[in-house]
Structure formats: C-alpha cells, structure tokens
Design an enzyme around this catalytic site. Structure first.
Site, PDB file in Angstrom:
ATOM      1  N   GLU A  33     -38.998  35.191  50.307  1.00 40.89           N
ATOM      2  CA  GLU A  33     -39.598  34.911  51.612  1.00 40.89           C
ATOM      3  C   GLU A  33     -38.628  35.319  52.712  1.00 40.89           C
ATOM      4  O   GLU A  33     -37.479  35.693  52.434  1.00 40.89           O
ATOM      5  CB  GLU A  33     -39.985  33.433  51.751  1.00 40.89           C
ATOM      6  CG  GLU A  33     -41.442  33.127  51.417  1.00 40.89           C
ATOM      7  CD  GLU A  33     -42.448  33.885  52.288  1.00 40.89           C
ATOM      8  OE1 GLU A  33     -42.034  34.469  53.318  1.00 40.89           O
ATOM      9  OE2 GLU A  33     -43.625  33.921  51.931  1.00 40.89           O
ATOM     10  N   THR A  99     -51.322  46.274  53.071  1.00 43.16           N
ATOM     11  CA  THR A  99     -52.213  47.121  53.867  1.00 43.16           C
ATOM     12  C   THR A  99     -51.635  47.307  55.277  1.00 43.16           C
ATOM     13  O   THR A  99     -50.656  46.666  55.650  1.00 43.16           O
ATOM     14  CB  THR A  99     -53.620  46.522  53.943  1.00 43.16           C
ATOM     15  OG1 THR A  99     -53.552  45.200  54.525  1.00 43.16           O
ATOM     16  CG2 THR A  99     -54.246  46.420  52.552  1.00 43.16           C
ATOM     17  N   GLY A 122     -54.646  50.236  48.388  1.00 46.24           N
ATOM     18  CA  GLY A 122     -55.183  49.314  49.390  1.00 46.24           C
ATOM     19  C   GLY A 122     -56.017  48.218  48.765  1.00 46.24           C
ATOM     20  O   GLY A 122     -56.376  47.250  49.427  1.00 46.24           O
ATOM     21  N   HIS A 154     -63.754  40.252  56.255  1.00 46.38           N
ATOM     22  CA  HIS A 154     -62.685  39.460  55.648  1.00 46.38           C
ATOM     23  C   HIS A 154     -62.527  38.131  56.388  1.00 46.38           C
ATOM     24  O   HIS A 154     -63.103  37.926  57.457  1.00 46.38           O
ATOM     25  CB  HIS A 154     -61.360  40.220  55.688  1.00 46.38           C
ATOM     26  CG  HIS A 154     -61.266  41.324  54.684  1.00 46.38           C
ATOM     27  ND1 HIS A 154     -61.838  42.556  54.878  1.00 46.38           N
ATOM     28  CD2 HIS A 154     -60.685  41.366  53.445  1.00 46.38           C
ATOM     29  CE1 HIS A 154     -61.597  43.325  53.823  1.00 46.38           C
ATOM     30  NE2 HIS A 154     -60.915  42.627  52.947  1.00 46.38           N
ATOM     31  N   LYS A 158     -57.010  37.508  58.516  1.00 46.37           N
ATOM     32  CA  LYS A 158     -56.550  38.882  58.260  1.00 46.37           C
ATOM     33  C   LYS A 158     -56.100  39.530  59.563  1.00 46.37           C
ATOM     34  O   LYS A 158     -56.784  39.431  60.590  1.00 46.37           O
ATOM     35  CB  LYS A 158     -57.665  39.700  57.597  1.00 46.37           C
ATOM     36  CG  LYS A 158     -57.198  41.079  57.130  1.00 46.37           C
ATOM     37  CD  LYS A 158     -58.225  41.732  56.226  1.00 46.37           C
ATOM     38  CE  LYS A 158     -57.782  43.119  55.777  1.00 46.37           C
ATOM     39  NZ  LYS A 158     -56.515  43.075  55.004  1.00 46.37           N
TER      40      LYS A 158
END
Length: 265
Positions: A33, A99, A122, A154, A158
C-alpha cells in the site's frame, strides 16, 4: 507460486487476497500500500477477516518484489509504471489490470517487459476477452456502413472513463476495420455536435450504485442493430483471470502479453 498483491486494501486487492489464501497452488507472500496508509503493519489475513498468516502490509515494494515470483496489480497508472520497472529488475511476472494508462505509461511498461513477464489487460475476465474477439470479427464483417457505439456502466467510485474494458473493445472494433482507435474514437457528445461521422466509434459512460461492470458494443445499421454484451456480476471473475494469468506467465520468457495469449485466443 509466491505472489504479492499491490493495492492490497482496495476492493480488488482484498478479493485477490481472499482467493489466494483459499488455493493450494499459490502463496500470499506480500501486500503493498502507499506510504502512510493506516493499515500498514497489519497482518494480511486479518485485513480480510481471516486468521493471521504472518505476512504484514507494507509500503516497501522493492523489498517485497525481490522475494516473490509475481505481482498482481490493480492500482493506478503512476504506481503501475513503477511496479513494472521493479518487476523488470527482479525478472518476475507482473499481471497488470490497471486502467487509465496513457500511451506514455504503456511505452514505459513495454520497455520493462524486455526483462519481465508482463501480462496487461483492461479486463481479465474470460467472457470479456471472448467479447473482444467477437467485436473485431463483427466489425471486420460489417464495415463502416454500420455505426459502432460502446456503452459501459460502473459503480459510483470508478475514477476513469471510458473504462479500460470499453477502450479494449474499441481497439478491437478499430482493428477489425483496419484503423486505430485514436483515429476513430468519439469520447462523449454534448451540445450541438453535428451529424455522426462515418467510421466513428462512439463511447458512453454511466456511473452509479455498485455496478461491477456492464459493457455493450452496438452495431447500428439501416433498420437493424446487433448488440454484443457482457455483464460482470462479481469481481471474482477478474480475480480468477488475474491468477490464471500469473500461473500462465510463471516460467515464460520476458515479454508483453495479453489475456488473449493466456487464453490462446
């Protein structure tokens, strides 16, 4: 195969951790992270509601990548470029599902693939990659007399649009027509736009709720339409594809691969 999950606390990261911990052919050997993340130092098993496994979340990507066989990466463009460079140094597998990559990002990732096995897509699902193959074939068969529109929806969180999958499908449609998406894409319309251009490949992006991913490629001709669609109901389809890609890439020669290579399409 020893794997590390980049962006381990995200939705995809946690789903990947859960699946890896449930399998006998894979070992979870690291989780990454960003520096300052509140969960740094937490056991990865505890992070997903399981017992401790003795592997802690860290921000030291170099240390983790040096001791694993592969990494699974659904993070962001800048981080993915960095991880690709580290994977090249370690000569390991880098499964890349991030993406929103720019052309410059992709060029840097391809350069790293001279020394790493990089599998980029993707969308990691089998169904979407079959849809991609069908889209290319239909676009080639119908030609520019048929208009192509790609619609995707989505979840509300997103951050990029059109989705990586929509662009993947657009590239397939453009390839079928013998052109490039850069030349044909129309990314959103607003106001008085004039008539649709011949050969345009249009995109529409919807956002809302908890939608995992809906994609449709619409071929519109005079008095008839063909629609090819894929509906993702669970993120585990991407997890399964990504883990299959990692196992496929283990032992392969360095190079820049796609899910079509993994699936033999």
């Amino acid at each position: 195969m020893k794997l590390a999950v980049m962006g381990a606390t995200g939705r995809m990261g946690q789903a990947l951790i859960n699946d890896i911990l449930s399998r006998d052919d894979l070992t979870l050997a690291g989780g990454i992270e960003t520096p300052g993340h509140p969960d740094l130092g937490r056991d990865l098993g505890r992070l997903v509601g399981r017992d401790d496994i003795g592997v802690e979340l860290t921000s030291d990507a170099l240390e983790v990548i040096a001791r694993v066989d592969g990494i699974i990466d659904f993070t962001g463009p800048q981080a993915s470029v960095e991880f690709a460079g580290l994977a090249a140094q370690a000569r390991i597998v880098h499964v890349l599902g991030t993406t929103g990559l720019s052309a410059e990002n992709v060029d840097k990732i391809k350069a790293a693939a001279r020394h790493a096995v990089i599998i980029q897509s993707g969308n990691m699902s089998l169904g979407v990659n079959l849809l991609k193959a069908l889209t290319e074939k239909v676009a080639a068969a119908l030609g520019t007399d048929w208009d192509i529109e790609i619609a995707e929806m989505h979840h509300r969180h997103k951050v990029d649009a059109p989705s990586g999958t929509a662009l993947l499908l657009g590239e397939a449609a453009a390839k079928g027509r013998g052109t490039t998406l850069q030349e044909a894409a129309v990314r959103g319309r607003d106001g008085i736009t004039g008539e649709r251009g011949a050969g345009d490949i249009g995109f529409a992006s919807l956002r809302g709720g908890s939608v995992v991913g809906d994609h449709s490629v619409i071929f519109a001709g005079d008095s008839e339409r063909i629609t090819l669609s894929h509906i993702a109901e669970d993120r585990r389809i991407f997890v399964r594809g990504a883990l299959a890609a990692a196992l496929w890439g283990h032992g392969k020669r360095p190079g820049f691969y796609s899910m079509a290579d993994v699936l033999g399409l």
